[in-house]
Design an enzyme around this catalytic site. Structure first.
Site, short mmCIF file in Angstrom:
data_model
loop_
_atom_site.label_atom_id
_atom_site.label_comp_id
_atom_site.label_asym_id
_atom_site.label_seq_id
_atom_site.Cartn_x
_atom_site.Cartn_y
_atom_site.Cartn_z
N GLU A 43 53.29 9.39 -8.17
CA GLU A 43 53.10 8.78 -6.73
C GLU A 43 54.19 9.18 -5.76
O GLU A 43 53.71 9.44 -4.43
CB GLU A 43 53.37 7.20 -6.71
CG GLU A 43 52.04 6.53 -7.61
CD GLU A 43 50.75 6.71 -7.05
OE1 GLU A 43 50.37 7.90 -6.87
OE2 GLU A 43 50.25 5.62 -6.64
N THR A 45 48.29 8.69 2.48
CA THR A 45 48.97 7.21 2.08
C THR A 45 50.31 7.69 3.11
O THR A 45 50.98 6.72 3.83
CB THR A 45 49.26 7.23 0.84
OG1 THR A 45 48.03 6.73 0.25
CG2 THR A 45 50.33 6.08 0.50
N1 HSE Z 1 51.15 0.16 -1.54
C1 HSE Z 1 50.72 1.51 -1.30
C2 HSE Z 1 50.61 1.54 0.55
C3 HSE Z 1 49.41 1.86 -1.79
O1 HSE Z 1 49.66 0.57 0.87
O2 HSE Z 1 50.92 2.24 1.10
C4 HSE Z 1 48.92 3.18 -1.54
O3 HSE Z 1 47.56 3.32 -2.35
#
Ligand code: HSE
Length: 306
Positions: free
Chosen positions: A128, A181
């Site tokens: 990630e 993201t």
């Molecule tokens: N919590 C993360 C965000 C998840 O919202 O940036 C990304 O899939």
């Protein structure tokens, strides 16, 4: 065991009120992966079908997660990974998490399980970090543990699996645009007014309580995000209409799936979830936006052996 074939679930992170801490796993949407022991040490990604993603181990989230795990064990052999992608990157349903989680799960199984699934979260988080710049755990945790998960803390890592009501279904619509993201995080504010924070943590407590007591109305009342959704929703075409129509057609609540652009709704029962899908599609048909729709029970198992 020399080889393992697995299903790596798509996931919905945040679940409205729980930015970076809440997530859930889907049952019938996900990638497949084959992980194989090979004599040559290290990790090689030999095949990626379905998406154009880097095969180089250090540039691939599955490769990076796998190397994080292998840095903690001594082996005189290595691993080969084949990835069959059904989840589109940048769709908001945990594409990078499915690959990262799958790689560490598969290797751990072939090693005879030296690590618990909770331990594996930490390795998968490194994938990630490569994908978004931040090692968030709210997609990899449900991908590995299944069901609903709460990331109580990342340092030290403390992830809890939360009870899943049996009749809870998710509907997800993915408008065919890509939202990175990293971009969706960049636009967020770094501080939150106390009044807003109070409303938000009230909802997180309400949602967790609603899940344990199977109180569907409470789950619905708690699915409101005062912090992230008002900012990110501008990146998603017709977000407000999709949300409003979902709730009108019977959803308990709706919001942005992960960092978007997918929008999710939760419903009691599969019939309601199907009605919500029709309502969501209608909105995008009217605006002329192409989409994918998924209706899924919550996957309480996480990664599944095939
Ligand atoms: N919590 C993360 C965000 C998840 O919202 O940036 C990304 O899939």
């Amino acid at each position: 065991m020399e080889e393992i074939k697995i299903f790596c679930a798509a996931t919905i992170a945040n679940i409205s009120c729980g930015f970076d801490v809440l997530g859930l796993a889907l049952d019938n949407v996900g990638d497949e992966m084959i992980v194989r022991k090979v004599p040559q040490k290290g990790v090689t990604i030999t095949k990626i079908i379905g998406q154009n993603l880097p095969l180089e181990t250090h540039k691939n989230v599955a490769g990076v997660a796998a190397l994080a795990l292998l840095s903690k064990v001594d082996t005189d052999f290595g691993f080969e990974i084949e990835i069959y992608k059904n989840i589109k990157p940048g769709s908001g349903i945990g594409s990078s998490a499915a690959s990262s989680a799958g790689a560490v799960y598969g290797i751990n199984e072939l090693l005879g399980r030296p690590f618990s699934n909770h331990d594996l979260i930490e390795f998968a988080m490194q994938g990630e970090r490569l994908a978004s710049g931040v090692a968030h755990a709210d997609n990899v945790a449900p991908a590995l543990l299944g069901g609903f998960t709460l990331v109580r803390s990342t340092a030290p890592l403390d992830v809890l699996k939360i009870h899943t009501p049996n009749e809870l279904y998710a509907t997800v619509i993915h408008p065919q645009i890509e939202v990175k993201t990293s971009d969706a995080r960049e636009i967020l504010r770094s501080s939150v007014p106390l009044k807003t924070a109070i409303k938000q943590w009230g909802n997180i407590g309400g949602l967790i309580s609603g899940l344990y007591t199977e109180d569907y109305d409470l789950i619905g009342r708690s699915l409101e995000d005062y912090i992230v959704e008002p900012i990110r929703s501008i990146l998603i075409p017709a977000f407000n209409s999709v949300k409003t129509e979902s709730i009108k057609s019977g959803a308990l609540g709706a919001g942005i799936s992960g960092s978007g652009p997918s929008i999710f709704a939760l419903s009691e029962g599969s019939k309601n979830a199907s009605k919500v899908a029709i309502a969501m599609k209608k909105v995008y048909d009217k605006v002329g936006i192409a989409y994918d729709v998924h209706i899924s029970k919550i996957n309480t198992e996480g990664i599944k052996k095939l």
